[in-house]
Structure formats: structure tokens, C-alpha cells
Design a protein around this motif. Structure first.
Motif, PDB file in Angstrom:
ATOM      1  N   UNK A  48       0.833  -1.213   0.000  1.00  0.00           N
ATOM      2  CA  UNK A  48       0.000   0.000   0.000  1.00  0.00           C
ATOM      3  C   UNK A  48       0.867   1.262   0.000  1.00  0.00           C
ATOM      4  N   UNK A  49       2.043   1.219   0.632  1.00  0.00           N
ATOM      5  CA  UNK A  49       2.889   2.417   0.730  1.00  0.00           C
ATOM      6  C   UNK A  49       3.246   2.969  -0.650  1.00  0.00           C
ATOM      7  N   UNK A  50       3.226   2.119  -1.658  1.00  0.00           N
ATOM      8  CA  UNK A  50       3.638   2.547  -3.004  1.00  0.00           C
ATOM      9  C   UNK A  50       2.619   3.455  -3.678  1.00  0.00           C
ATOM     10  N   UNK A  51       1.422   3.587  -3.113  1.00  0.00           N
ATOM     11  CA  UNK A  51       0.464   4.510  -3.739  1.00  0.00           C
ATOM     12  C   UNK A  51       1.044   5.919  -3.803  1.00  0.00           C
ATOM     13  N   UNK A  52       1.892   6.250  -2.837  1.00  0.00           N
ATOM     14  CA  UNK A  52       2.517   7.584  -2.832  1.00  0.00           C
ATOM     15  C   UNK A  52       3.452   7.784  -4.019  1.00  0.00           C
ATOM     16  N   UNK A  53       3.877   6.694  -4.676  1.00  0.00           N
ATOM     17  CA  UNK A  53       4.729   6.822  -5.868  1.00  0.00           C
ATOM     18  C   UNK A  53       3.921   7.306  -7.071  1.00  0.00           C
ATOM     19  N   UNK A  54       2.588   7.175  -7.000  1.00  0.00           N
ATOM     20  CA  UNK A  54       1.760   7.450  -8.177  1.00  0.00           C
ATOM     21  C   UNK A  54       0.821   8.646  -7.994  1.00  0.00           C
ATOM     22  N   UNK A  55       0.923   9.320  -6.849  1.00  0.00           N
ATOM     23  CA  UNK A  55       0.047  10.477  -6.646  1.00  0.00           C
ATOM     24  C   UNK A  55       0.757  11.559  -5.837  1.00  0.00           C
ATOM     25  N   UNK A  56       0.441  12.810  -6.203  1.00  0.00           N
ATOM     26  CA  UNK A  56       0.918  13.950  -5.412  1.00  0.00           C
ATOM     27  C   UNK A  56      -0.172  14.420  -4.466  1.00  0.00           C
ATOM     28  N   UNK A  57      -1.359  13.829  -4.591  1.00  0.00           N
ATOM     29  CA  UNK A  57      -2.491  14.260  -3.756  1.00  0.00           C
ATOM     30  C   UNK A  57      -2.268  13.812  -2.316  1.00  0.00           C
ATOM     31  N   UNK A  58      -2.839  14.577  -1.406  1.00  0.00           N
ATOM     32  CA  UNK A  58      -2.751  14.178   0.000  1.00  0.00           C
ATOM     33  C   UNK A  58      -3.719  13.036   0.265  1.00  0.00           C
ATOM     34  N   UNK A  59      -3.394  12.241   1.271  1.00  0.00           N
ATOM     35  CA  UNK A  59      -4.168  11.035   1.542  1.00  0.00           C
ATOM     36  C   UNK A  59      -5.108  11.237   2.742  1.00  0.00           C
ATOM     37  N   UNK A  60      -6.253  10.605   2.642  1.00  0.00           N
ATOM     38  CA  UNK A  60      -7.270  10.584   3.704  1.00  0.00           C
ATOM     39  C   UNK A  60      -7.417   9.086   4.025  1.00  0.00           C
ATOM     40  N   UNK A  61      -6.726   8.648   5.076  1.00  0.00           N
ATOM     41  CA  UNK A  61      -6.641   7.205   5.360  1.00  0.00           C
ATOM     42  C   UNK A  61      -7.790   6.769   6.268  1.00  0.00           C
ATOM     43  N   UNK A  62      -8.511   5.748   5.842  1.00  0.00           N
ATOM     44  CA  UNK A  62      -9.674   5.234   6.581  1.00  0.00           C
ATOM     45  C   UNK A  62      -9.332   3.837   7.101  1.00  0.00           C
ATOM     46  N   UNK A  63      -9.041   3.753   8.396  1.00  0.00           N
ATOM     47  CA  UNK A  63      -8.624   2.470   8.983  1.00  0.00           C
ATOM     48  C   UNK A  63      -9.843   1.678   9.454  1.00  0.00           C
ATOM     49  N   UNK A  64     -10.241   0.706   8.651  1.00  0.00           N
ATOM     50  CA  UNK A  64     -11.316  -0.217   9.056  1.00  0.00           C
ATOM     51  C   UNK A  64     -10.624  -1.441   9.649  1.00  0.00           C
ATOM     52  N   UNK A  65      -9.977  -1.205  10.799  1.00  0.00           N
ATOM     53  CA  UNK A  65      -9.146  -2.243  11.430  1.00  0.00           C
ATOM     54  C   UNK A  65      -9.378  -2.239  12.937  1.00  0.00           C
ATOM     55  N   UNK A  66      -9.184  -3.393  13.562  1.00  0.00           N
ATOM     56  CA  UNK A  66      -9.284  -3.504  15.022  1.00  0.00           C
ATOM     57  C   UNK A  66      -8.055  -2.906  15.714  1.00  0.00           C
TER      58      UNK A  66
END
Ligand code: DX5
Ligand code: ZN
Length: 208
Positions: A48-66
Motif C-alpha cells: 500500500x505504501x507505493x500509492x505515494x509513488x503514483x500520486x501527489x495528492x494528500x491522503x485521507x486514510x480510513x482504517x477499518x481495522x481492530x
């Protein structure tokens, strides 16, 4: 209206991130699922970290995790504006929100469709974004639950009565025919409506 786009339903994530980079989308909404809080699992952080290689947009991370406290330090490394956790998890919510803020990142708190807006009250001092789920979390392409409109309005009233200025974001089933139910929000997340279309910018513009 600010717009974030989720690539959860993308058939080709790299291609879609590149197209989105040339639109005026405000955020890339990153859905993270652990197979515990929700049945499905998204790719591990090392991919998942590699998404930053393909976008300059800022991220809004939604953690659907325990185990949000394990994921927060990982995602804090990326070009992130918001990290959002769910109020329904078993962890110490206040501690997790403070952990997010310790990285200089804005903290979000999300409620599932069956969770009352009042559950947010104890945490409002630490919250920069309220994320109203307008579908059951876990999958893209579901239909907007109409009662979500009331929850958005309730959240707006709550923020006003506590004199707080967190933003209200709405996630799930957002498209041209449901956007009017989100008029009291500051931001919406849209996934399949945008990434399964052949004109991303046109779809994004229709939500503003
Ligand atoms: C649902 C996710 C949403 C979803 C949005 O569990 O949190 O972000 O993928 O996608 P659409 O717009 O297809 O409902
Ligand atoms: Zn989401």
C-alpha cells in the motif's frame, strides 16, 4: 464541497491514481481493511505504501481495522492529511487519536450506520474529522443508506453545540443521485461512481 476518491473498487490502481492526479480531487481516500473489523482484507502496508509513488495528492486514510494503534505509525509515514479510526473498535480511542496527532496528522473518528452520533461526544476535543459511514463498511459499490442524511445533520448540530470545528465527511454510495443528501457535510468520499466511469473529472465535478 471537498471530494475524496476511494480506489477500493479500481480494476487498475496505478492507472486510476495517475488519472486522478490530473483531476482537481482533494484527497485520495485510502481504505484499509484487516479481515477482523470487516470481513475483507486490503493489501499489506508494504504494498500500500507505493500509492505515494503514483500520486501527489494528500491522503485521507480510513482504517477499518481492530488494531488501529499498529497501523497508525505505518500510515503516518505517507503524505497523509487525515487518519481516521472507528469508534466501535476495542482500543483506547482517546489514546489512538492522540497518537495520530503526535505525528502532526489530523485525526478522524468514524461511525458505522448503526452507531449513534452521540458515541462521538467523549472524543470531540481530539477529532478533526467526523466520518459518517453511509454504507456498512467493508466493500465498495453499495447503496447509500438514506438515514445517513439525518446523521450528518445530527453531527452538524453536535459540533455546533460543543463549539467544535471538525469537518464532516461522508463515505459510501456517494454519487450524483445521492449527493443532495450530503449537503450538510464538508466532504464526501466516492469510489465506484468515479473509478468505474470513463470521465473521472466530470464525476468529481458533479459532486461539488
Ligand atoms: C466502504 C469504504 C468506502 C467505499 C466507497 O467500506 O470505506 O470508502 O469504498 O466506495 P463507494 O463509493 O463505491 O461506496
Ligand atoms: Zn472509506
Amino acid at each position: 464541497m471537498k471530494v475524496g476518491v476511494s480506489f477500493l473498487s479500481s480494476k487498475d490502481i496505478v492507472r486510476d491514481l495517475k488519472i486522478l492526479n490530473d483531476t482537481d480531487v482533494d484527497y485520495i481516500h485510502v481504505d484499509v481493511m484487516d479481515g477482523k473489523f470487516v470481513p475483507k482484507k486490503t493489501m499489506p502496508f508494504k504494498e500500500m505504501r507505493h500509492i505515494s509513488d503514483f500520486t501527489d495528492k494528500r491522503l485521507d486514510v480510513h482504517l477499518m481495522v481492530e488494531d488501529a494503534s499498529k497501523y497508525i505509525p505505518l500510515y503516518a509515514e505517507l503524505n497523509v492529511e487525515y487518519i481516521t479510526i472507528h469508534v466501535e473498535i476495542d482500543e483506547d480511542i482517546e489514546k489512538d487519536l492522540k497518537l495520530i496527532k503526535s505525528y502532526g496528522i489530523k485525526a478522524g473518528l468514524s461511525i458505522k450506520p448503526d452507531t449513534k452520533v452521540s458515541e462521538l461526544v467523549p472524543y470531540l476535543p481530539y477529532v478533526d474529522q467526523i466520518l459518517i459511514m453511509s454504507v456498512e463498511p467493508g466493500a465498495g459499490g453499495q447503496s447509500f443508506i438514506p438515514e445517513s442524511e439525518n446523521k450528518i445533520n445530527e453531527a452538524r448540530a453536535l459540533l455546533k453545540s460543543y463549539n467544535m470545528n471538525a469537518i464532516i465527511n461522508v463515505d459510501g454510495g456517494v454519487k450524483d443521485s445521492t449527493i443532495k443528501m450530503c449537503h450538510n457535510a464538508d466532504m464526501v468520499v466516492s469510489g465506484s461512481y468515479v473509478v468505474l466511469s470513463d470521465n473521472f473529472q466530470e464525476k468529481i465535478s458533479s459532486l461539488r
